[in-house]
Design a protein around this motif. Structure first.
Motif, PDB file in Angstrom:
ATOM      1  N   MET A 215      39.555  56.736  -6.470  1.00 13.65           N
ATOM      2  CA  MET A 215      38.680  57.768  -5.944  1.00 13.65           C
ATOM      3  C   MET A 215      39.073  59.130  -6.471  1.00 13.65           C
ATOM      4  O   MET A 215      39.566  59.985  -5.765  1.00 13.65           O
TER       5      MET A 215
ATOM      6  N   LEU B   8      35.585  64.221  -7.618  1.00  9.16           N
ATOM      7  CA  LEU B   8      34.435  64.357  -8.508  1.00  9.16           C
ATOM      8  C   LEU B   8      34.068  65.815  -8.630  1.00  9.16           C
ATOM      9  O   LEU B   8      34.417  66.636  -7.813  1.00  9.16           O
TER      10      LEU B   8
ATOM     11  N   GLU C  41      31.951  67.704  -7.725  1.00  8.87           N
ATOM     12  CA  GLU C  41      30.845  67.752  -6.787  1.00  8.87           C
ATOM     13  C   GLU C  41      30.912  69.007  -5.927  1.00  8.87           C
ATOM     14  O   GLU C  41      31.717  69.081  -5.014  1.00  8.87           O
TER      15      GLU C  41
ATOM     16  N   TRP D 122      32.650  69.848  -2.252  1.00  7.41           N
ATOM     17  CA  TRP D 122      33.180  68.735  -1.456  1.00  7.41           C
ATOM     18  C   TRP D 122      34.712  68.760  -1.386  1.00  7.41           C
ATOM     19  O   TRP D 122      35.282  68.849  -0.307  1.00  7.41           O
TER      20      TRP D 122
ATOM     21  N   ARG E 129      36.416  72.147   0.135  1.00  9.24           N
ATOM     22  CA  ARG E 129      36.443  72.316   1.588  1.00  9.24           C
ATOM     23  C   ARG E 129      37.438  71.367   2.233  1.00  9.24           C
ATOM     24  O   ARG E 129      37.774  71.495   3.399  1.00  9.24           O
TER      25      ARG E 129
ATOM     26  N   ARG F 108      31.971  74.278  10.944  1.00 11.46           N
ATOM     27  CA  ARG F 108      31.956  74.117   9.487  1.00 11.46           C
ATOM     28  C   ARG F 108      31.139  72.906   9.028  1.00 11.46           C
ATOM     29  O   ARG F 108      30.683  72.884   7.904  1.00 11.46           O
TER      30      ARG F 108
ATOM     31  N   SER G 224      28.844  70.790  11.229  1.00  8.08           N
ATOM     32  CA  SER G 224      27.703  70.252  11.968  1.00  8.08           C
ATOM     33  C   SER G 224      26.384  70.441  11.208  1.00  8.08           C
ATOM     34  O   SER G 224      25.488  69.602  11.318  1.00  8.08           O
ATOM     35  N   GLY G 225      26.280  71.522  10.427  1.00 10.36           N
ATOM     36  CA  GLY G 225      25.042  71.745   9.676  1.00 10.36           C
ATOM     37  C   GLY G 225      24.792  70.625   8.677  1.00 10.36           C
ATOM     38  O   GLY G 225      23.651  70.164   8.511  1.00 10.36           O
ATOM     39  N   HIS G 226      25.855  70.171   8.049  1.00  6.77           N
ATOM     40  CA  HIS G 226      25.721  69.082   7.079  1.00  6.77           C
ATOM     41  C   HIS G 226      25.436  67.751   7.780  1.00  6.77           C
ATOM     42  O   HIS G 226      24.505  67.031   7.411  1.00  6.77           O
TER      43      HIS G 226
ATOM     44  N   THR H  69      33.765  63.190   3.438  1.00 10.25           N
ATOM     45  CA  THR H  69      33.348  61.812   3.180  1.00 10.25           C
ATOM     46  C   THR H  69      33.487  60.983   4.443  1.00 10.25           C
ATOM     47  O   THR H  69      32.587  60.238   4.838  1.00 10.25           O
TER      48      THR H  69
ATOM     49  N   THR I 145      30.913  62.196   7.042  1.00 10.96           N
ATOM     50  CA  THR I 145      29.543  61.824   6.682  1.00 10.96           C
ATOM     51  C   THR I 145      29.323  60.335   6.907  1.00 10.96           C
ATOM     52  O   THR I 145      28.251  59.911   7.347  1.00 10.96           O
ATOM     53  N   HIS I 146      30.348  59.533   6.611  1.00 12.87           N
ATOM     54  CA  HIS I 146      30.200  58.100   6.832  1.00 12.87           C
ATOM     55  C   HIS I 146      30.006  57.802   8.319  1.00 12.87           C
ATOM     56  O   HIS I 146      29.142  57.006   8.691  1.00 12.87           O
TER      57      HIS I 146
ATOM     58  N   ALA J  63      21.378  65.418  -7.068  1.00 18.01           N
ATOM     59  CA  ALA J  63      22.767  64.965  -6.975  1.00 18.01           C
ATOM     60  C   ALA J  63      23.249  64.497  -8.342  1.00 18.01           C
ATOM     61  O   ALA J  63      24.392  64.732  -8.732  1.00 18.01           O
TER      62      ALA J  63
ATOM     63  N   ARG K 119      24.013  67.502 -10.553  1.00 15.71           N
ATOM     64  CA  ARG K 119      25.271  68.147 -10.221  1.00 15.71           C
ATOM     65  C   ARG K 119      26.455  67.355 -10.738  1.00 15.71           C
ATOM     66  O   ARG K 119      27.474  67.903 -11.079  1.00 15.71           O
ATOM     67  N   ARG K 120      26.302  66.045 -10.713  1.00 14.80           N
ATOM     68  CA  ARG K 120      27.442  65.234 -11.130  1.00 14.80           C
ATOM     69  C   ARG K 120      27.290  64.798 -12.582  1.00 14.80           C
ATOM     70  O   ARG K 120      27.996  63.930 -13.033  1.00 14.80           O
TER      71      ARG K 120
END
Lengths: 210, 229
Positions: free
Chosen positions: A1, A4, A6, A9, A12, A37, A39-41, A83, A86-87, A138, A141-142
């Motif tokens: 892993m 990336l 990105e 990500w 932060r 920091r 909750s918006g995402h 990550t 978000t999961h 996405a 960006r990557r």
């Protein structure tokens, strides 16, 4: 892993890892900052999948209650905090879906119901960017655009609908008016392509870093 | 199925993380996950691949009631009212003002170290249901003296005293000494860690101890007040 290239990500990560670690020790103020920091995402992720705002708000509460309880088990050496968060959010949102709730979202797909082959872009019209646009951004960006171009538009679209909007294989098949088996293999193929792209990108980044 | 087979594990993990593994298959996968390291590794890898794709979603600010709801679910005793309506807030504000005045008086009387004082509000933890209210503590700008005072007198059993502690983010608390339950306590140089900055102080707490203070050097009674620096 490998990290990336990105947006923010990984940047932060350090701050969020610290906030999570403190929340794991029972620090409520740190948990409050973590909420500010992130909750918006997470709300954006949940709302894509669960469009009922009242339900999405409930889910977000459940998500942060679980985060508080699981914060001590977060392992910064193995996952990035966003990550991990978000999961958790996606998992809750997907679990919340019932067929009946998923159904009405596919209503406004095509202006012309008689059209046998709905234009994919029109079919995805909804508030906010369509899932295919998101996947495109996405990939840009990557730096995966070229690689993703090896997929056919319906393949890209299947994986974008499943991933961003939380549609099941059957729902994607219904939306695209394609056989279930075809959609399943599209999604599988798209995921494998994505994996290959990312692994090659990681090797490229390693080469650059060296 | 042989979940140790890396190819199968990878394919299942991909569908799980992407969200297309549904229903009973999803539940079965989640049940298996804790005992299969191969699956766990595959899931972590797929999370690392796919979750950053959500980075392109424009953020959506949730309504304020969501955070209030979370607080209510986690700490029901603490969040009965919106913050601006809470009496403790206004008590803390007026108490902080009072202590700041005391701190400023000390500062004005003894120039020149002109760093602003640091005020810490310690809230009741509920660790002892009979103890409520807040404590305001103010370090002088140079961190060498401390004024602490409960906003309302704290009622204790006659054979118990309050002890003030400070602690780094990780590590054991250190005693700052005993404090009065019903008035102003002034702690001075020698009883304090020295300069505040760089001392690593992260939070302060007050515990209930036997007369003379904790016999062990660590809090032995319930921690009844807590505040972050």
């Amino acid at each position: 892993m490998k990290a990336l290239n990105e947006s923010d990500w990984p940047e932060r990560s350090r701050e969020l890892s610290q906030l999570l670690a403190r929340a794991g020790l029972g620090d409520r103020a740190a948990f409050g900052r973590l909420y500010e920091r992130t909750s918006g995402h997470l709300y954006a992720v949940v709302l894509r999948i669960q469009r009922d705002r009242a339900m999405a708000e409930d889910l977000l509460q459940e998500i942060y209650v679980s985060v508080w309880k699981a914060a001590a088990s977060f392992d910064a050496a193995r996952s990035q905090p966003l990550t991990w968060l978000t999961h958790i959010a996606r998992n809750r949102a997907i679990d919340s879906l019932r067929r009946a709730q998923a159904q009405p979202r596919t209503e406004s797909l095509s202006a012309d119901e008689d059209d046998d082959r709905p234009d994919p872009h029109e079919a995805l019209a909804s508030e906010g960017p369509g899932p295919l646009d998101l996947l495109g951004q996405a990939s840009d960006r990557r730096q995966l655009t070229q690689c993703m171009e090896h997929l056919s538009p319906p393949q890209r679209q299947s994986v974008a609908l499943a991933f961003y909007d939380g549609l099941s294989h059957a729902e994607v098949a219904e939306q695209l008016r394609e056989p279930l088996g075809t959609v399943k293999s599209w999604v599988r193929r798209a995921l494998q392509t994505l994996k290959g792209c990312l692994e090659r990108a990681a090797v490229r980044d390693d080469g650059k870093a060296a | 199925m042989d979940y140790a087979n890396p190819r199968l594990a990878d394919a299942l993990a991909a569908q799980y993380v992407a969200g297309t593994l549904r229903g009973r298959a999803r539940a079965r996968f989640e049940t298996l996950l804790p005992s299969h390291p191969t699956l766990q590794g595959a899931v972590r890898d797929w999370q690392g691949r796919l979750m950053p794709l959500t980075g392109v979603l424009p953020e959506q600010a949730p309504p304020a009631r969501v955070w209030r709801g979370i607080q209510q679910r986690l700490w029901p005793a603490l969040a009965p009212l919106p913050w601006w309506q809470r009496l403790s807030l206004w008590r803390a504000v007026s108490g902080a003002a009072l202590v700041a005045v005391l701190g400023l008086t000390v500062l004005v009387a003894s120039p020149p170290p002109a760093q602003a004082p640091v005020v810490v509000v310690l809230q009741s933890t509920g660790g002892d249901p009979t103890v409520a209210g807040s404590i305001v503590a103010s370090f002088s700008g140079d961190g060498r003296s401390l004024v602490a005072r409960p906003l309302t007198p704290v009622s204790l059993q006659s054979d118990r005293v309050l002890e003030l502690w400070w602690a780094p983010a990780q590590g054991k608390p250190k005693s700052l000494g005993l404090m009065k339950a019903d008035g102003v306590t002034l702690l001075s140089r020698g009883q304090l860690p020295g300069g505040l900055r760089g001392s690593g102080i992260d939070h302060m707490a007050v515990s209930v101890e036997p007369p003379g203070g904790s016999p062990t050097g660590q809090p032995t009674g319930p921690v009844v007040f807590y505040g972050k620096l």
